[in-house]
Structures are given as C-alpha cells and as structure tokens.
Write a protein that holds these residues in place. Structure first.
Motif, PDB file in Angstrom:
ATOM      1  N   GLU A  96       0.830  -1.204   0.000  1.00 60.07           N
ATOM      2  CA  GLU A  96       0.000   0.000   0.000  1.00 60.07           C
ATOM      3  C   GLU A  96       0.864   1.254   0.000  1.00 60.07           C
ATOM      4  O   GLU A  96       0.545   2.244  -0.673  1.00 60.07           O
ATOM      5  CB  GLU A  96      -0.910  -0.013   1.232  1.00 60.07           C
ATOM      6  CG  GLU A  96      -1.852   1.165   1.326  1.00 60.07           C
ATOM      7  CD  GLU A  96      -2.853   1.205   0.194  1.00 60.07           C
ATOM      8  OE1 GLU A  96      -3.346   2.300  -0.116  1.00 60.07           O
ATOM      9  OE2 GLU A  96      -3.141   0.133  -0.378  1.00 60.07           O
ATOM     10  N   GLU A  97       1.969   1.222   0.741  1.00 59.51           N
ATOM     11  CA  GLU A  97       2.875   2.370   0.764  1.00 59.51           C
ATOM     12  C   GLU A  97       3.507   2.593  -0.609  1.00 59.51           C
ATOM     13  O   GLU A  97       3.658   3.741  -1.060  1.00 59.51           O
ATOM     14  CB  GLU A  97       3.973   2.136   1.809  1.00 59.51           C
ATOM     15  CG  GLU A  97       4.971   3.266   1.938  1.00 59.51           C
ATOM     16  CD  GLU A  97       4.358   4.527   2.522  1.00 59.51           C
ATOM     17  OE1 GLU A  97       4.997   5.578   2.450  1.00 59.51           O
ATOM     18  OE2 GLU A  97       3.226   4.456   3.051  1.00 59.51           O
ATOM     19  N   VAL A  98       3.845   1.499  -1.291  1.00 56.44           N
ATOM     20  CA  VAL A  98       4.412   1.627  -2.639  1.00 56.44           C
ATOM     21  C   VAL A  98       3.398   2.247  -3.596  1.00 56.44           C
ATOM     22  O   VAL A  98       3.731   3.130  -4.398  1.00 56.44           O
ATOM     23  CB  VAL A  98       4.865   0.240  -3.150  1.00 56.44           C
ATOM     24  CG1 VAL A  98       5.221   0.304  -4.639  1.00 56.44           C
ATOM     25  CG2 VAL A  98       6.082  -0.240  -2.362  1.00 56.44           C
ATOM     26  N   ARG A  99       2.139   1.788  -3.511  1.00 59.31           N
ATOM     27  CA  ARG A  99       1.101   2.368  -4.375  1.00 59.31           C
ATOM     28  C   ARG A  99       0.893   3.852  -4.076  1.00 59.31           C
ATOM     29  O   ARG A  99       0.696   4.662  -4.991  1.00 59.31           O
ATOM     30  CB  ARG A  99      -0.208   1.593  -4.207  1.00 59.31           C
ATOM     31  CG  ARG A  99      -0.200   0.214  -4.850  1.00 59.31           C
ATOM     32  CD  ARG A  99      -1.587  -0.372  -4.888  1.00 59.31           C
ATOM     33  NE  ARG A  99      -2.059  -0.726  -3.563  1.00 59.31           N
ATOM     34  CZ  ARG A  99      -1.907  -1.922  -3.009  1.00 59.31           C
ATOM     35  NH1 ARG A  99      -1.289  -2.877  -3.680  1.00 59.31           N
ATOM     36  NH2 ARG A  99      -2.372  -2.170  -1.803  1.00 59.31           N
ATOM     37  N   ARG A 100       0.934   4.210  -2.789  1.00 58.20           N
ATOM     38  CA  ARG A 100       0.756   5.616  -2.425  1.00 58.20           C
ATOM     39  C   ARG A 100       1.901   6.465  -2.975  1.00 58.20           C
ATOM     40  O   ARG A 100       1.679   7.563  -3.520  1.00 58.20           O
ATOM     41  CB  ARG A 100       0.681   5.751  -0.902  1.00 58.20           C
ATOM     42  CG  ARG A 100       0.388   7.164  -0.419  1.00 58.20           C
ATOM     43  CD  ARG A 100       0.444   7.235   1.089  1.00 58.20           C
ATOM     44  NE  ARG A 100       1.777   6.992   1.587  1.00 58.20           N
ATOM     45  CZ  ARG A 100       2.741   7.910   1.622  1.00 58.20           C
ATOM     46  NH1 ARG A 100       2.506   9.141   1.180  1.00 58.20           N
ATOM     47  NH2 ARG A 100       3.940   7.612   2.084  1.00 58.20           N
ATOM     48  N   LEU A 101       3.120   5.961  -2.854  1.00 58.43           N
ATOM     49  CA  LEU A 101       4.266   6.708  -3.362  1.00 58.43           C
ATOM     50  C   LEU A 101       4.212   6.837  -4.882  1.00 58.43           C
ATOM     51  O   LEU A 101       4.582   7.880  -5.442  1.00 58.43           O
ATOM     52  CB  LEU A 101       5.564   6.013  -2.930  1.00 58.43           C
ATOM     53  CG  LEU A 101       5.873   6.049  -1.431  1.00 58.43           C
ATOM     54  CD1 LEU A 101       7.125   5.239  -1.127  1.00 58.43           C
ATOM     55  CD2 LEU A 101       6.042   7.480  -0.944  1.00 58.43           C
ATOM     56  N   TYR A 105       4.070  10.303  -6.884  1.00 57.59           N
ATOM     57  CA  TYR A 105       5.057  10.632  -7.917  1.00 57.59           C
ATOM     58  C   TYR A 105       4.365  11.047  -9.214  1.00 57.59           C
ATOM     59  O   TYR A 105       4.795  12.005  -9.874  1.00 57.59           O
ATOM     60  CB  TYR A 105       5.965   9.433  -8.180  1.00 57.59           C
ATOM     61  CG  TYR A 105       6.880   9.626  -9.369  1.00 57.59           C
ATOM     62  CD1 TYR A 105       7.961  10.502  -9.299  1.00 57.59           C
ATOM     63  CD2 TYR A 105       6.647   8.949 -10.567  1.00 57.59           C
ATOM     64  CE1 TYR A 105       8.787  10.698 -10.393  1.00 57.59           C
ATOM     65  CE2 TYR A 105       7.465   9.145 -11.657  1.00 57.59           C
ATOM     66  CZ  TYR A 105       8.543  10.016 -11.567  1.00 57.59           C
ATOM     67  OH  TYR A 105       9.346  10.204 -12.654  1.00 57.59           O
ATOM     68  N   VAL A 106       3.288  10.332  -9.592  1.00 55.11           N
ATOM     69  CA  VAL A 106       2.555  10.686 -10.812  1.00 55.11           C
ATOM     70  C   VAL A 106       1.959  12.086 -10.679  1.00 55.11           C
ATOM     71  O   VAL A 106       2.036  12.905 -11.611  1.00 55.11           O
ATOM     72  CB  VAL A 106       1.466   9.639 -11.098  1.00 55.11           C
ATOM     73  CG1 VAL A 106       0.554  10.106 -12.237  1.00 55.11           C
ATOM     74  CG2 VAL A 106       2.094   8.299 -11.468  1.00 55.11           C
ATOM     75  N   ASN A 107       1.366  12.381  -9.514  1.00 59.27           N
ATOM     76  CA  ASN A 107       0.803  13.718  -9.306  1.00 59.27           C
ATOM     77  C   ASN A 107       1.886  14.796  -9.334  1.00 59.27           C
ATOM     78  O   ASN A 107       1.686  15.878  -9.907  1.00 59.27           O
ATOM     79  CB  ASN A 107       0.063  13.767  -7.966  1.00 59.27           C
ATOM     80  CG  ASN A 107      -1.168  12.871  -7.959  1.00 59.27           C
ATOM     81  OD1 ASN A 107      -1.750  12.599  -9.012  1.00 59.27           O
ATOM     82  ND2 ASN A 107      -1.564  12.408  -6.795  1.00 59.27           N
ATOM     83  N   TYR A 108       3.015  14.486  -8.722  1.00 58.72           N
ATOM     84  CA  TYR A 108       4.129  15.451  -8.724  1.00 58.72           C
ATOM     85  C   TYR A 108       4.635  15.700 -10.140  1.00 58.72           C
ATOM     86  O   TYR A 108       4.866  16.856 -10.541  1.00 58.72           O
ATOM     87  CB  TYR A 108       5.261  14.931  -7.846  1.00 58.72           C
ATOM     88  CG  TYR A 108       6.561  15.679  -8.004  1.00 58.72           C
ATOM     89  CD1 TYR A 108       6.740  16.935  -7.430  1.00 58.72           C
ATOM     90  CD2 TYR A 108       7.608  15.134  -8.746  1.00 58.72           C
ATOM     91  CE1 TYR A 108       7.929  17.625  -7.583  1.00 58.72           C
ATOM     92  CE2 TYR A 108       8.799  15.820  -8.906  1.00 58.72           C
ATOM     93  CZ  TYR A 108       8.958  17.066  -8.320  1.00 58.72           C
ATOM     94  OH  TYR A 108      10.128  17.749  -8.481  1.00 58.72           O
ATOM     95  N   ARG A 109       4.774  14.635 -10.922  1.00 59.55           N
ATOM     96  CA  ARG A 109       5.264  14.789 -12.291  1.00 59.55           C
ATOM     97  C   ARG A 109       4.282  15.601 -13.132  1.00 59.55           C
ATOM     98  O   ARG A 109       4.697  16.481 -13.905  1.00 59.55           O
ATOM     99  CB  ARG A 109       5.471  13.413 -12.919  1.00 59.55           C
ATOM    100  CG  ARG A 109       6.070  13.448 -14.329  1.00 59.55           C
ATOM    101  CD  ARG A 109       6.234  12.057 -14.867  1.00 59.55           C
ATOM    102  NE  ARG A 109       4.965  11.366 -14.931  1.00 59.55           N
ATOM    103  CZ  ARG A 109       4.839  10.079 -15.236  1.00 59.55           C
ATOM    104  NH1 ARG A 109       5.912   9.347 -15.485  1.00 59.55           N
ATOM    105  NH2 ARG A 109       3.647   9.518 -15.287  1.00 59.55           N
TER     106      ARG A 109
END
Length: 232
Positions: A96-101, A105-109
């Motif tokens: 779940e933490e990996v999916r959140r990160l 990252y997609v939102n940041y990009r």
C-alpha cells in the motif's frame, strides 16, 4: 587325483574338470559357494531398503500425548499462525505504501509538467508583448494600403508567421459574439438586425492576442447591441 578337482564327462565325451576347492590357490582367500553368494546379495538388498519404510521409533504417537503436550503444540501452532499473519500484514502495508508513493510521484510529475508549461507560456507572452506595438503598426499600415506592393509586406508576412509559430493567436473577429473575457468594448452601436439577441463585434479597433488559454492582451472592439438591450 584330489577330491577337489573331479573330472566329468561333457556332452562330447571328453572329460571336464571342475575346481571345487574352497580356498583360491592364487589369492589365498576363501571362495563363496553360489548359495552363499545369493544369501549375501539378498541380505544386502534388504539392508539397502529405505529406512523410511520402517516406523520411526523416535516420533511420538499422537495417542500417547498428554494434555500438557497437546496444549504446548497448539500454542506453538497458534504462535506460528500469528507470526505469519503479522508478516502478511507487513507485506500488505508495504504494498500500500508503494502504491501511495507511485500515485504521489505521478501527481508530482503532472504538476511539474503543468508548471513548466505555464512558465514557458508566461515567458513567451512576456517576450511577445514587447512586439505587439510593431504588430499594431503593421496592421494600421495594412489598413491604409501602405504594404501593398512594398518590400515591407514580405517582412510583415514573415514576422507574423514566426510569431504564430510561437503560439501567439489573434483575438477579435468581426461578427463573432462579444466575450468580456477576451474583448474590450470601446464603442457600442445599435444592431441593424432587429432579430439580433446578443452583442456581436462590429469592428476591431485593435487586435487582441493570446497564447493557449493565457490572454496576452484583450481586443479593443466596437460592438453591435441588440435594439431591445438596456443602455449601459
């Protein structure tokens, strides 16, 4: 003749000698009879059978376990089950933490790309704003016919093409609906069409420009006002 070596007649009538001595005269070791060899082979085969076929005497019989032993085994089993559940929970939390990160990252990009595009448009608009007076002069010269047949007409054409290649678009066309977001009305005229129900551009006094959704300068226009529209 010794009793250990006895002649026998073969099928062709000649004598055949068979050596029945129990001691090999060459090696000095005792010889095994065929019966002894078969017995030794059977004993070796029996010894070579897997030990798993025999019951394990060290394994406790479940029927012989005491209540205390059963409770101990059940406690160990429950402890292993709890430990496994804990590991599975940690794995699920890690996934779940990996999916959140990944989502962050997609939102940041995407945000960086939008900001980069906005900065590029702002920089381009700032540079092209300095050229708008020159474009206005070309428009006025064209309206007065000063560009017809002159070398300046080719220069104006190339300049407008280059600016258009940077994304600069003209705003304000005669006949289109009046939009306060892109047009600035400097004059109002009664619409000669009695069926008109909305304000439209009657004349473009000064072109407006935009880059994408960013308005660089609104167009200054004269507008037709419907006959039944209230006076401003």
């Amino acid at each position: 003749m010794s009793d250990d070596i006895r002649p026998e007649d073969d099928n062709e009538g000649g004598p055949v000698f068979r050596d029945k001595r129990r001691i090999d005269p060459e090696t000095g070791e005792a010889r095994q009879s065929p019966a002894d060899a078969q017995a030794a082979a059977a004993e070796a085969a029996e010894a070579a059978q897997p030990a798993a076929s025999a019951p394990d005497a060290s394994a406790p019989d479940p029927d012989d376990l005491t209540a205390e032993d059963r409770a101990l085994l059940e406690g160990e089993a429950q402890s292993l089950a709890d430990e496994r559940a804990g590991f599975e929970a940690q794995i699920a939390a890690g996934q779940e933490e990996v999916r959140r990160l990944q989502a962050e990252y997609v939102n940041y990009r995407n945000r960086v790309e939008r900001e980069r595009a906005a900065d590029k448009a702002a920089t381009t608009a700032s540079v092209l704003s300095a050229l708008l007076p020159a474009l206005d002069d070309l428009d006025r010269a064209e309206q007065h016919g000063d560009l017809d047949g002159s070398p300046l007409a080719l220069v104006a054409q190339k300049l407008r093409a280059s600016i258009a290649g940077l994304g600069l678009e003209a705003v304000g066309v005669v006949g289109e609906p009046f939009d306060t977001a892109m047009h600035e009305a400097i004059a109002q005229l009664p619409n000669p069409d009695p069926q008109a129900t909305e304000m439209t551009i009657a004349d473009v006094v000064q072109r407006g420009y935009r880059i994408g959704e960013r308005l660089v300068r609104p167009a200054k226009v004269a507008v037709f006002v419907p006959a039944d529209a209230p006076a401003e």
